[in-house]
Write a protein that holds these residues in place. Sequence first.
Motif, PDB file in Angstrom:
ATOM      1  N   VAL A 176       0.867  -1.179   0.000  1.00 22.02           N
ATOM      2  CA  VAL A 176       0.000   0.000   0.000  1.00 22.02           C
ATOM      3  C   VAL A 176       0.903   1.229   0.000  1.00 22.02           C
ATOM      4  CG1 VAL A 176      -1.662   1.323   1.368  1.00 22.02           C
ATOM      5  CG2 VAL A 176      -1.880  -1.164   1.194  1.00 22.02           C
ATOM      6  N   ILE A 177       0.579   2.204  -0.812  1.00 20.56           N
ATOM      7  CA  ILE A 177       1.348   3.442  -0.877  1.00 20.56           C
ATOM      8  C   ILE A 177       0.492   4.584  -0.359  1.00 20.56           C
ATOM      9  CG2 ILE A 177       2.491   5.126  -2.366  1.00 20.56           C
ATOM     10  CD1 ILE A 177       4.020   2.502  -2.183  1.00 20.56           C
ATOM     11  N   SER A 178       1.012   5.320   0.617  1.00 15.05           N
ATOM     12  CA  SER A 178       0.300   6.464   1.189  1.00 15.05           C
ATOM     13  C   SER A 178       1.124   7.725   0.977  1.00 15.05           C
ATOM     14  CB  SER A 178       0.039   6.247   2.679  1.00 15.05           C
ATOM     15  OG  SER A 178      -0.780   7.269   3.200  1.00 15.05           O
ATOM     16  N   PHE A 179       0.557   8.667   0.234  1.00 21.00           N
ATOM     17  CA  PHE A 179       1.239   9.924  -0.037  1.00 21.00           C
ATOM     18  C   PHE A 179       0.862  10.977   1.000  1.00 21.00           C
ATOM     19  CE2 PHE A 179       1.319   8.249  -4.478  1.00 21.00           C
ATOM     20  CZ  PHE A 179       2.691   8.329  -4.684  1.00 21.00           C
ATOM     21  N   THR A 180       1.805  11.852   1.294  1.00 19.64           N
ATOM     22  CA  THR A 180       1.518  13.050   2.079  1.00 19.64           C
ATOM     23  C   THR A 180       1.458  14.232   1.127  1.00 19.64           C
ATOM     24  OG1 THR A 180       2.204  14.404   3.956  1.00 19.64           O
ATOM     25  CG2 THR A 180       3.955  13.551   2.565  1.00 19.64           C
ATOM     26  N   VAL A 181       0.559  15.166   1.424  1.00 18.46           N
ATOM     27  CA  VAL A 181       0.423  16.346   0.575  1.00 18.46           C
ATOM     28  C   VAL A 181       0.538  17.610   1.422  1.00 18.46           C
ATOM     29  CG1 VAL A 181      -1.000  15.178  -1.150  1.00 18.46           C
ATOM     30  CG2 VAL A 181      -2.112  16.345   0.767  1.00 18.46           C
ATOM     31  N   GLU A 182       0.864  18.696   0.746  1.00 20.96           N
ATOM     32  CA  GLU A 182       0.973  19.990   1.415  1.00 20.96           C
ATOM     33  C   GLU A 182      -0.411  20.647   1.471  1.00 20.96           C
ATOM     34  OE1 GLU A 182       3.639  20.930   2.846  1.00 20.96           O
ATOM     35  OE2 GLU A 182       5.071  19.512   2.012  1.00 20.96           O
ATOM     36  N   THR A 183      -0.460  21.877   1.974  1.00 24.80           N
ATOM     37  CA  THR A 183      -1.740  22.553   2.133  1.00 24.80           C
ATOM     38  C   THR A 183      -2.433  22.819   0.803  1.00 24.80           C
ATOM     39  OG1 THR A 183      -0.599  24.691   2.196  1.00 24.80           O
ATOM     40  CG2 THR A 183      -1.061  23.636   4.307  1.00 24.80           C
ATOM     41  N   ASP A 184      -1.681  22.769  -0.309  1.00 25.89           N
ATOM     42  CA  ASP A 184      -2.276  22.973  -1.635  1.00 25.89           C
ATOM     43  C   ASP A 184      -2.692  21.664  -2.291  1.00 25.89           C
ATOM     44  OD1 ASP A 184       0.186  21.876  -2.254  1.00 25.89           O
ATOM     45  OD2 ASP A 184       0.857  23.525  -3.531  1.00 25.89           O
ATOM     46  N   GLY A 185      -2.577  20.550  -1.559  1.00 24.73           N
ATOM     47  CA  GLY A 185      -2.981  19.261  -2.096  1.00 24.73           C
ATOM     48  C   GLY A 185      -1.952  18.579  -2.967  1.00 24.73           C
ATOM     49  N   ARG A 186      -0.792  19.212  -3.138  1.00 23.11           N
ATOM     50  CA  ARG A 186       0.271  18.619  -3.946  1.00 23.11           C
ATOM     51  C   ARG A 186       1.308  17.944  -3.060  1.00 23.11           C
ATOM     52  NH1 ARG A 186       1.081  20.627  -9.336  1.00 23.11           N
ATOM     53  NH2 ARG A 186      -0.639  21.985  -9.992  1.00 23.11           N
ATOM     54  N   LEU A 187       2.011  16.973  -3.630  1.00 16.89           N
ATOM     55  CA  LEU A 187       3.128  16.375  -2.921  1.00 16.89           C
ATOM     56  C   LEU A 187       4.186  17.435  -2.652  1.00 16.89           C
ATOM     57  CD1 LEU A 187       1.677  13.820  -4.040  1.00 16.89           C
ATOM     58  CD2 LEU A 187       3.938  12.821  -4.385  1.00 16.89           C
ATOM     59  N   PRO A 188       5.068  17.218  -1.677  1.00 14.50           N
ATOM     60  CA  PRO A 188       6.144  18.176  -1.425  1.00 14.50           C
ATOM     61  C   PRO A 188       7.017  18.456  -2.642  1.00 14.50           C
ATOM     62  CG  PRO A 188       5.926  16.710   0.445  1.00 14.50           C
ATOM     63  CD  PRO A 188       5.023  16.174  -0.628  1.00 14.50           C
ATOM     64  N   THR A 189       7.046  17.546  -3.603  1.00 12.95           N
ATOM     65  CA  THR A 189       7.802  17.773  -4.830  1.00 12.95           C
ATOM     66  C   THR A 189       7.061  18.673  -5.813  1.00 12.95           C
ATOM     67  OG1 THR A 189       6.818  15.739  -5.674  1.00 12.95           O
ATOM     68  CG2 THR A 189       9.054  15.595  -4.748  1.00 12.95           C
ATOM     69  N   GLY A 190       5.793  18.963  -5.534  1.00  9.49           N
ATOM     70  CA  GLY A 190       4.987  19.766  -6.442  1.00  9.49           C
ATOM     71  C   GLY A 190       4.104  18.942  -7.359  1.00  9.49           C
ATOM     72  N   ASP A 191       4.291  17.624  -7.381  1.00 10.44           N
ATOM     73  CA  ASP A 191       3.447  16.762  -8.214  1.00 10.44           C
ATOM     74  C   ASP A 191       2.015  16.756  -7.683  1.00 10.44           C
ATOM     75  OD1 ASP A 191       5.414  15.451 -10.058  1.00 10.44           O
ATOM     76  OD2 ASP A 191       6.297  14.834  -8.145  1.00 10.44           O
ATOM     77  N   THR A 192       1.044  16.664  -8.574  1.00 12.95           N
ATOM     78  CA  THR A 192      -0.325  16.507  -8.126  1.00 12.95           C
ATOM     79  C   THR A 192      -0.519  15.087  -7.617  1.00 12.95           C
ATOM     80  OG1 THR A 192      -1.221  15.752 -10.246  1.00 12.95           O
ATOM     81  CG2 THR A 192      -1.117  18.162  -9.871  1.00 12.95           C
TER      82      THR A 192
ATOM     83  N   PRO B 225      -7.773  17.019   6.230  1.00 12.79           N
ATOM     84  CA  PRO B 225      -8.728  16.881   5.126  1.00 12.79           C
ATOM     85  C   PRO B 225      -8.929  18.160   4.323  1.00 12.79           C
ATOM     86  CG  PRO B 225      -9.546  15.695   7.030  1.00 12.79           C
ATOM     87  CD  PRO B 225      -8.314  16.429   7.486  1.00 12.79           C
ATOM     88  N   ASP B 226      -8.828  19.306   4.961  1.00 12.79           N
ATOM     89  CA  ASP B 226      -8.978  20.560   4.216  1.00 12.79           C
ATOM     90  C   ASP B 226      -7.929  20.704   3.120  1.00 12.79           C
ATOM     91  OD1 ASP B 226     -11.105  21.225   5.776  1.00 12.79           O
ATOM     92  OD2 ASP B 226     -10.166  22.946   6.762  1.00 12.79           O
ATOM     93  N   HIS B 227      -6.811  20.021   3.267  1.00 11.56           N
ATOM     94  CA  HIS B 227      -5.722  20.150   2.303  1.00 11.56           C
ATOM     95  C   HIS B 227      -5.935  19.299   1.049  1.00 11.56           C
ATOM     96  CE1 HIS B 227      -3.051  21.045   6.069  1.00 11.56           C
ATOM     97  NE2 HIS B 227      -3.881  22.028   5.776  1.00 11.56           N
ATOM     98  N   PHE B 228      -6.835  18.318   1.123  1.00 12.04           N
ATOM     99  CA  PHE B 228      -7.020  17.442  -0.039  1.00 12.04           C
ATOM    100  C   PHE B 228      -8.477  17.146  -0.369  1.00 12.04           C
ATOM    101  CE2 PHE B 228      -6.186  14.689   3.678  1.00 12.04           C
ATOM    102  CZ  PHE B 228      -7.301  13.876   3.672  1.00 12.04           C
ATOM    103  N   ALA B 229      -9.416  17.630   0.412  1.00 10.94           N
ATOM    104  CA  ALA B 229     -10.830  17.305   0.172  1.00 10.94           C
ATOM    105  C   ALA B 229     -11.282  17.730  -1.217  1.00 10.94           C
ATOM    106  CB  ALA B 229     -11.704  17.944   1.240  1.00 10.94           C
TER     107      ALA B 229
END
Length: 311
Positions: free
Chosen positions: A184-200, A226-230
Amino acid sequence: MTGQTSQFTRFMLTDGGLETDLLYNRGIDLPCFASVVLLRTPAGRAALEAYYRPYLDLARELGAGFILESATWRASPDWAAPLGLDLAELDRLNVAAIDVIRRLRAEYADDVPEIVLSGCIGPRGDGYVPGELMDVAEATAYHAHQARVLASAGVDMISALTMTNVNEAIGIARAAQAVGVPVVISFTVETDGRLPTGDTLMDAVLAVDAATEASVSYFMINCAHPDHFAALLGQQAPWTQRILGIRANASRCSHEELNAMTELDDGDPTELGQLYRALLETQPQITVLGGCCGTDLRHVTAVARACLSPA
């Protein structure tokens, strides 16, 4: 299940923010934020068992399954030296972590309908920033060691949590595939919903599937509010159907802000539960529910009650 999402037949709970709960709520020191060191002593193992049991009790009460995530997020080879260990001892602690959750599964086998043993693998570096990126071959070679140790210990699956970049996620997926264990792969995202690398998030999921022949059992999102990716999950699309799990943060703060904090931001458990329920309204395939930084039993209980109760 290769080539398609593996759907659980029931809701599966998992735990909250293991490290933040132990450190901030229970006053247990975790060097380098590594809970695996607790496996060195009987008292540490007892502390881990005491942490897991109330979550299993919750699953028993609600008739849900449970994913027992091992305390091995920060236990890959590069962390041996900072923790004052040699690699052989770190390997033994990885195995000991699986032994703890195996004993708990046996203890609750008659009371919880489904218990999955998950070997947790974290990023090679920081869980919030990608740092110096590995290429896929290097990531595969690096994570192959811990994947082999966890597989030999008898895990049912491997979960890669707080993945900050695509290459490392692909590497872990390939390492797990090589040892014959579902991943299973779980990604973390920033407040803009993108990965820390900037990828969507969409591009990350599609890239991993393309590079691994969709061998990943399912994807998750963790270590973000949830507000970061909803908004990303506001409508159904083929790629969102690959996301089966959410382990959100209690705090709305950015990763940079969380890193600078000296006190825990535990947010509002009741509100968090309602936010999860709202996510399930558009993404009913989500069946794995837990927490990440700042969450504890209160948050997972609120999430479980909100999502498992009839409308």
